[in-house]
Motif scaffolding. Sequence first.
Motif, short mmCIF file in Angstrom:
data_model
loop_
_atom_site.label_atom_id
_atom_site.label_comp_id
_atom_site.label_asym_id
_atom_site.label_seq_id
_atom_site.Cartn_x
_atom_site.Cartn_y
_atom_site.Cartn_z
N ASN A 149 5.66 2.08 -12.93
CA ASN A 149 6.91 2.32 -12.18
C ASN A 149 6.94 1.57 -10.85
N LEU A 150 5.97 0.66 -10.66
CA LEU A 150 5.90 -0.12 -9.42
C LEU A 150 6.20 -1.58 -9.73
N CYS A 151 7.13 -2.16 -8.95
CA CYS A 151 7.48 -3.57 -9.12
C CYS A 151 7.46 -4.25 -7.76
N ALA A 152 6.58 -5.22 -7.60
CA ALA A 152 6.54 -6.02 -6.38
C ALA A 152 7.27 -7.33 -6.63
N VAL A 153 7.85 -7.88 -5.57
CA VAL A 153 8.48 -9.19 -5.64
C VAL A 153 7.92 -10.02 -4.50
N VAL A 154 7.45 -11.23 -4.81
CA VAL A 154 7.00 -12.14 -3.76
C VAL A 154 8.06 -13.24 -3.61
N ASP A 155 8.61 -13.34 -2.40
CA ASP A 155 9.58 -14.38 -2.07
C ASP A 155 8.80 -15.67 -1.84
N PRO A 187 0.81 -1.22 0.00
CA PRO A 187 0.00 0.00 0.00
C PRO A 187 0.84 1.28 0.00
N VAL A 188 1.92 1.29 0.80
CA VAL A 188 2.80 2.46 0.81
C VAL A 188 3.53 2.59 -0.53
N GLY A 189 3.94 1.45 -1.09
CA GLY A 189 4.61 1.46 -2.39
C GLY A 189 3.73 2.03 -3.49
N VAL A 190 2.44 1.72 -3.46
CA VAL A 190 1.50 2.29 -4.43
C VAL A 190 1.48 3.81 -4.32
N GLY A 191 1.41 4.31 -3.09
CA GLY A 191 1.40 5.76 -2.89
C GLY A 191 2.69 6.41 -3.37
N GLY A 219 10.49 9.69 -13.01
CA GLY A 219 11.03 8.47 -13.61
C GLY A 219 11.57 7.49 -12.59
N ASN A 220 11.52 7.84 -11.32
CA ASN A 220 12.01 6.91 -10.29
C ASN A 220 11.05 5.74 -10.13
N ARG A 221 11.62 4.58 -9.81
CA ARG A 221 10.83 3.36 -9.65
C ARG A 221 10.73 2.98 -8.18
N ALA A 224 4.76 5.25 -5.68
CA ALA A 224 4.84 5.17 -7.15
C ALA A 224 3.93 6.22 -7.79
N LEU A 225 2.76 6.42 -7.20
CA LEU A 225 1.85 7.45 -7.71
C LEU A 225 2.47 8.83 -7.57
N ALA A 226 3.10 9.09 -6.43
CA ALA A 226 3.75 10.40 -6.20
C ALA A 226 4.89 10.62 -7.19
N GLU A 227 5.70 9.59 -7.41
CA GLU A 227 6.82 9.75 -8.35
C GLU A 227 6.31 10.02 -9.76
N ARG A 228 5.20 9.38 -10.14
CA ARG A 228 4.65 9.64 -11.47
C ARG A 228 4.09 11.06 -11.56
N MET A 229 3.39 11.49 -10.51
CA MET A 229 2.85 12.86 -10.51
C MET A 229 3.96 13.89 -10.59
#
Length: 298
Positions: free
Chosen positions: A188-194, A142-146, A157-159, A148-153
């Motif tokens: 610009n959002l990449c999740a990884v599941v271990d 959830p924090v990552g979504v926020g 170009g940060n991921r 990524a949205l902020a970086e796009r706004m």
Amino acid sequence: GSLRCGGMGSSISLRLREQAGMAENLAALSYRLRQDVVQMIVNGKGGHIGGDMSVMEILTVLYFKEMNVTPQNFASGNHDHFIMSKGHSVETLYAVLAGKGFFPREKVLAEFSQFGSLFIGHPNNKLPGIEMNSGALGHGLPVGVGMALAERMNGTGNRVYVVMGDGEQAEGSVWEAAMSGAHYHLGNLCAVVDRNGLQISGTTEQVMALEDFAAKWRSFGWNVIEVADGNDVGQVEAAFVKARECTTQPSVLIAHTLKGKGSAVMENKASWHHHLPNDDEFRQIMADLKAREEQLNG
């Protein structure tokens, strides 16, 4: 729809293994850093050793190959972002950050889990290189979504990269975030599941079944990349390249890993989720890890 990347999803297998020297060096580095993790846990008298070992190549590739983040650019805020949502595997994060130069290796080895230390048993954002405290599972995405949205706004170009455990997928907030990440087309959002298949009380499929796991993520609108061996740096590197190529959807790497990877003493054993090695186990594990490092260094 037309905004989907990769059709029915894609997989990274041994065919795509990068043969360059860099991959081999990172593989050897992952085993040197594993030794730091084991030493840290023994000195601190506790730690989540099994998941530390399964996630090591993922963090090694992220910090030494994939992400634009350094001790120099960290304070500026203008860099790629990392969230260790499975915060109990903090020992791997500390070892990798020390290897990257965020703080002295000797300091974290000596101070981990000691009274009054900043090197506590979950990520602590009072330390350089750490952006989010985590540990209560399900909060990272959830924090990552926020972010990524902020970086796009902001048009930077940060991921944003978020590493989660597979047991963590039982948290409802993960799927709320999955829904919103796809809704906003956060390429610009990449999740990884271990995906090591084990959690504290047994296998994930016994505790809270996940399969068909890839189909779940695809149905939520994500670009799914299955990594056949998430402990193979070449496959992990190739997967991050594929994720970067998808600009219209968030990507999730389902990285099939081995809990306790690196020594037969602890591999694929749920009892090693949180375990302090005894003297004999410690000597055998360190010998196994050292031998693997030397083999990979040729």
